[in-house]
Scaffold this motif. Structure first.
Motif, PDB file in Angstrom:
ATOM      1  N   THR A  37       2.440   0.717  40.790  1.00 64.49           N
ATOM      2  CA  THR A  37       2.699  -0.829  40.133  1.00 64.49           C
ATOM      3  C   THR A  37       2.275  -0.649  38.932  1.00 64.49           C
ATOM      4  OG1 THR A  37       2.005  -2.046  42.460  1.00 64.49           O
ATOM      5  CG2 THR A  37       2.101  -3.319  40.417  1.00 64.49           C
ATOM      6  N   VAL A  38       3.079  -1.266  38.041  1.00 62.56           N
ATOM      7  CA  VAL A  38       2.925  -1.332  36.558  1.00 62.56           C
ATOM      8  C   VAL A  38       3.237  -2.719  36.199  1.00 62.56           C
ATOM      9  CG1 VAL A  38       3.827  -0.343  34.321  1.00 62.56           C
ATOM     10  CG2 VAL A  38       3.014   1.159  35.871  1.00 62.56           C
ATOM     11  N   GLU A  39       2.811  -3.238  35.216  1.00 59.80           N
ATOM     12  CA  GLU A  39       2.948  -4.723  34.494  1.00 59.80           C
ATOM     13  C   GLU A  39       3.005  -4.366  33.228  1.00 59.80           C
ATOM     14  OE1 GLU A  39       1.047  -7.723  38.073  1.00 59.80           O
ATOM     15  OE2 GLU A  39       0.231  -7.720  35.780  1.00 59.80           O
ATOM     16  N   ILE A  40       4.086  -5.008  32.525  1.00 58.07           N
ATOM     17  CA  ILE A  40       4.280  -5.177  30.884  1.00 58.07           C
ATOM     18  C   ILE A  40       4.531  -6.680  30.581  1.00 58.07           C
ATOM     19  CG2 ILE A  40       5.934  -4.578  29.216  1.00 58.07           C
ATOM     20  CD1 ILE A  40       6.871  -2.076  30.875  1.00 58.07           C
ATOM     21  N   GLU A  41       3.843  -7.062  29.859  1.00 59.27           N
ATOM     22  CA  GLU A  41       3.874  -8.417  29.123  1.00 59.27           C
ATOM     23  C   GLU A  41       4.419  -8.439  27.580  1.00 59.27           C
ATOM     24  OE1 GLU A  41       0.640 -11.129  29.880  1.00 59.27           O
ATOM     25  OE2 GLU A  41       0.112  -9.737  31.390  1.00 59.27           O
ATOM     26  N   LEU A  42       4.926  -9.355  27.290  1.00 51.71           N
ATOM     27  CA  LEU A  42       5.095  -9.689  25.792  1.00 51.71           C
ATOM     28  C   LEU A  42       5.516 -11.045  25.420  1.00 51.71           C
ATOM     29  CD1 LEU A  42       8.901 -10.345  25.077  1.00 51.71           C
ATOM     30  CD2 LEU A  42       8.843  -8.501  26.735  1.00 51.71           C
ATOM     31  N   PRO A  43       4.746 -11.540  24.403  1.00 53.80           N
ATOM     32  CA  PRO A  43       4.835 -12.977  23.841  1.00 53.80           C
ATOM     33  C   PRO A  43       6.349 -13.279  23.719  1.00 53.80           C
ATOM     34  CG  PRO A  43       4.243 -11.575  22.115  1.00 53.80           C
ATOM     35  CD  PRO A  43       4.458 -10.583  23.327  1.00 53.80           C
ATOM     36  N   PHE A  44       6.719 -14.734  23.717  1.00 55.25           N
ATOM     37  CA  PHE A  44       7.730 -15.293  23.306  1.00 55.25           C
ATOM     38  C   PHE A  44       7.759 -15.137  21.795  1.00 55.25           C
ATOM     39  CE2 PHE A  44      10.195 -18.670  21.152  1.00 55.25           C
ATOM     40  CZ  PHE A  44      11.474 -18.545  21.859  1.00 55.25           C
ATOM     41  N   ASP A  45       9.185 -14.423  21.446  1.00 53.80           N
ATOM     42  CA  ASP A  45       9.543 -14.309  19.872  1.00 53.80           C
ATOM     43  C   ASP A  45      10.917 -14.822  19.686  1.00 53.80           C
ATOM     44  OD1 ASP A  45      10.307 -13.156  17.619  1.00 53.80           O
ATOM     45  OD2 ASP A  45       8.897 -11.549  17.567  1.00 53.80           O
ATOM     46  N   GLU A  46      11.209 -15.759  18.864  1.00 52.01           N
ATOM     47  CA  GLU A  46      12.423 -16.210  18.542  1.00 52.01           C
ATOM     48  C   GLU A  46      13.546 -15.040  18.356  1.00 52.01           C
ATOM     49  OE1 GLU A  46      13.888 -19.313  15.247  1.00 52.01           O
ATOM     50  OE2 GLU A  46      12.612 -20.175  16.597  1.00 52.01           O
ATOM     51  N   ARG A  96      12.527 -18.924  29.586  1.00 55.71           N
ATOM     52  CA  ARG A  96      11.689 -20.082  28.724  1.00 55.71           C
ATOM     53  C   ARG A  96      10.411 -20.003  29.135  1.00 55.71           C
ATOM     54  NH1 ARG A  96      15.056 -25.472  29.045  1.00 55.71           N
ATOM     55  NH2 ARG A  96      15.305 -24.120  31.033  1.00 55.71           N
ATOM     56  N   GLY A  97       9.641 -19.480  28.034  1.00 56.85           N
ATOM     57  CA  GLY A  97       7.936 -19.564  28.169  1.00 56.85           C
ATOM     58  C   GLY A  97       7.484 -19.054  26.966  1.00 56.85           C
ATOM     59  N   GLU A  98       6.203 -19.134  27.183  1.00 54.36           N
ATOM     60  CA  GLU A  98       5.162 -18.754  25.931  1.00 54.36           C
ATOM     61  C   GLU A  98       4.947 -17.056  25.989  1.00 54.36           C
ATOM     62  OE1 GLU A  98       1.849 -21.319  26.492  1.00 54.36           O
ATOM     63  OE2 GLU A  98       3.268 -23.131  26.499  1.00 54.36           O
ATOM     64  N   ARG A  99       4.958 -16.664  27.304  1.00 53.29           N
ATOM     65  CA  ARG A  99       4.669 -15.306  27.330  1.00 53.29           C
ATOM     66  C   ARG A  99       5.499 -14.830  28.757  1.00 53.29           C
ATOM     67  NH1 ARG A  99       1.357 -12.376  25.166  1.00 53.29           N
ATOM     68  NH2 ARG A  99       1.058 -10.746  26.833  1.00 53.29           N
ATOM     69  N   PHE A 100       5.954 -13.540  28.911  1.00 49.40           N
ATOM     70  CA  PHE A 100       6.675 -13.086  29.932  1.00 49.40           C
ATOM     71  C   PHE A 100       6.046 -11.909  30.731  1.00 49.40           C
ATOM     72  CE2 PHE A 100       9.336 -15.109  27.029  1.00 49.40           C
ATOM     73  CZ  PHE A 100      10.020 -15.984  27.715  1.00 49.40           C
ATOM     74  N   LEU A 101       5.912 -11.917  31.992  1.00 51.74           N
ATOM     75  CA  LEU A 101       5.430 -10.698  32.617  1.00 51.74           C
ATOM     76  C   LEU A 101       6.428 -10.181  33.451  1.00 51.74           C
ATOM     77  CD1 LEU A 101       2.822  -9.264  34.285  1.00 51.74           C
ATOM     78  CD2 LEU A 101       2.952 -11.129  35.723  1.00 51.74           C
ATOM     79  N   PHE A 102       6.408  -8.809  33.447  1.00 53.32           N
ATOM     80  CA  PHE A 102       7.337  -8.172  34.153  1.00 53.32           C
ATOM     81  C   PHE A 102       6.662  -6.900  34.943  1.00 53.32           C
ATOM     82  CE2 PHE A 102       9.157  -9.421  30.174  1.00 53.32           C
ATOM     83  CZ  PHE A 102      10.336 -10.048  30.452  1.00 53.32           C
ATOM     84  N   ARG A 103       6.823  -6.887  36.234  1.00 53.23           N
ATOM     85  CA  ARG A 103       6.028  -6.050  37.226  1.00 53.23           C
ATOM     86  C   ARG A 103       6.993  -5.504  38.119  1.00 53.23           C
ATOM     87  NH1 ARG A 103       3.823  -9.655  40.514  1.00 53.23           N
ATOM     88  NH2 ARG A 103       2.207 -10.036  39.045  1.00 53.23           N
ATOM     89  N   GLY A 104       6.838  -3.907  37.991  1.00 49.01           N
ATOM     90  CA  GLY A 104       7.621  -2.996  38.689  1.00 49.01           C
ATOM     91  C   GLY A 104       6.773  -2.587  39.904  1.00 49.01           C
ATOM     92  N   GLU A 105       7.371  -2.295  41.073  1.00 51.66           N
ATOM     93  CA  GLU A 105       6.784  -1.576  42.183  1.00 51.66           C
ATOM     94  C   GLU A 105       7.608  -0.819  42.868  1.00 51.66           C
ATOM     95  OE1 GLU A 105       3.880  -4.917  43.970  1.00 51.66           O
ATOM     96  OE2 GLU A 105       6.012  -5.945  43.923  1.00 51.66           O
ATOM     97  N   TYR A 121       8.493 -12.849  34.901  1.00 52.71           N
ATOM     98  CA  TYR A 121       8.146 -14.207  35.361  1.00 52.71           C
ATOM     99  C   TYR A 121       7.970 -14.985  33.903  1.00 52.71           C
ATOM    100  CZ  TYR A 121       6.877 -12.903  40.073  1.00 52.71           C
ATOM    101  OH  TYR A 121       6.872 -12.284  41.038  1.00 52.71           O
ATOM    102  N   ALA A 122       8.579 -15.986  33.658  1.00 52.80           N
ATOM    103  CA  ALA A 122       8.171 -16.955  32.389  1.00 52.80           C
ATOM    104  C   ALA A 122       6.713 -17.495  32.573  1.00 52.80           C
ATOM    105  CB  ALA A 122       9.072 -17.827  32.030  1.00 52.80           C
ATOM    106  N   ALA A 129       3.564 -19.942  36.733  1.00 52.17           N
ATOM    107  CA  ALA A 129       4.661 -18.731  36.481  1.00 52.17           C
ATOM    108  C   ALA A 129       6.000 -18.839  37.260  1.00 52.17           C
ATOM    109  CB  ALA A 129       4.015 -17.207  36.662  1.00 52.17           C
ATOM    110  N   LYS A 130       6.826 -18.975  36.488  1.00 49.82           N
ATOM    111  CA  LYS A 130       8.364 -19.011  37.249  1.00 49.82           C
ATOM    112  C   LYS A 130       8.807 -17.913  37.179  1.00 49.82           C
ATOM    113  CE  LYS A 130      12.318 -21.791  36.814  1.00 49.82           C
ATOM    114  NZ  LYS A 130      13.071 -23.198  36.439  1.00 49.82           N
ATOM    115  N   LEU A 131       9.544 -17.425  38.322  1.00 55.38           N
ATOM    116  CA  LEU A 131      10.382 -16.363  38.529  1.00 55.38           C
ATOM    117  C   LEU A 131      11.614 -16.442  37.841  1.00 55.38           C
ATOM    118  CD1 LEU A 131      10.735 -13.316  39.791  1.00 55.38           C
ATOM    119  CD2 LEU A 131      12.029 -14.716  41.866  1.00 55.38           C
ATOM    120  N   ILE A 132      11.918 -15.445  36.862  1.00 57.47           N
ATOM    121  CA  ILE A 132      13.149 -15.593  35.981  1.00 57.47           C
ATOM    122  C   ILE A 132      14.221 -14.528  36.398  1.00 57.47           C
ATOM    123  CG2 ILE A 132      12.027 -16.943  34.155  1.00 57.47           C
ATOM    124  CD1 ILE A 132      12.247 -14.615  32.465  1.00 57.47           C
ATOM    125  N   ALA A 133      13.815 -13.445  36.797  1.00 60.30           N
ATOM    126  CA  ALA A 133      14.685 -12.313  37.097  1.00 60.30           C
ATOM    127  C   ALA A 133      14.270 -11.477  38.346  1.00 60.30           C
ATOM    128  CB  ALA A 133      14.932 -11.372  35.696  1.00 60.30           C
TER     129      ALA A 133
END
Length: 150
Positions: A37-46, A96-105, A121-122, A129-133
């Motif tokens: 399991t690996v998680e990657i996060e990133l902030p919203f950036d226009e 649509r969010g302030e941050r995004f979390l991407f989890r791979g398993e 997730y947004a 958190a909202k599932l987006i993809a």
């Protein structure tokens, strides 16, 4: 995962991730590295949005691919590397969010082919958190190929 913890997989993943210019460009950071399991996060950036102001599908796909591939990398032997050979992304809700979390398993480990699943997730301060993809990816383990290490 099984008990055969590949030595130093966390260090190898962090070092490899640090060399990924694409993840640096989008402002992504590793926030969880566990075997399988690996998680990657990133902030919203226009600068990473599409015409409606949502996180671009290409950015979502890139982050999910990296999370799933590094999850697969965590279960292989230290002298091998890994490359994505196929993935499918389902975009479930606008990014649509302030941050995004991407989890791979890892879904199915293997010695040559590994399958992983990912969820994006947004994250907003005003709600859950909202599932987006979602993504399913197939990775190939690479051994002894010049120029493809770690």
């Amino acid at each position: 995962m099984d008990d055969s913890d590949p030595p130093d997989f966390r260090r190898r993943i962090r070092e490899s991730f640090a060399r990924q210019a694409a993840m640096e460009t989008i402002g992504a950071e590793l926030t969880l590295v566990e075997q399988g399991t690996v998680e990657i996060e990133l902030p919203f950036d226009e600068k990473l949005t599409q015409q409606h102001g949502f996180l671009h599908a290409g950015v979502i796909s890139a982050a999910l691919d990296s999370a799933g591939t590094y999850a697969a990398y965590s279960v292989i032997d230290p002298d091998a590397s890994i490359l994505t050979i196929e993935f499918k992304v389902n975009l479930l809700s606008p990014g649509r969010g302030e941050r995004f979390l991407f989890r791979g398993e890892v879904t199915k480990p293997g010695t040559t082919i590994i399958v992983s699943d990912g969820r994006g997730y947004a994250i907003r301060s005003d709600g859950p958190a909202k599932l987006i993809a979602s993504m399913t990816g197939t990775m190939m383990v690479i051994r002894g190929r010049e120029g493809i290490e770690g």
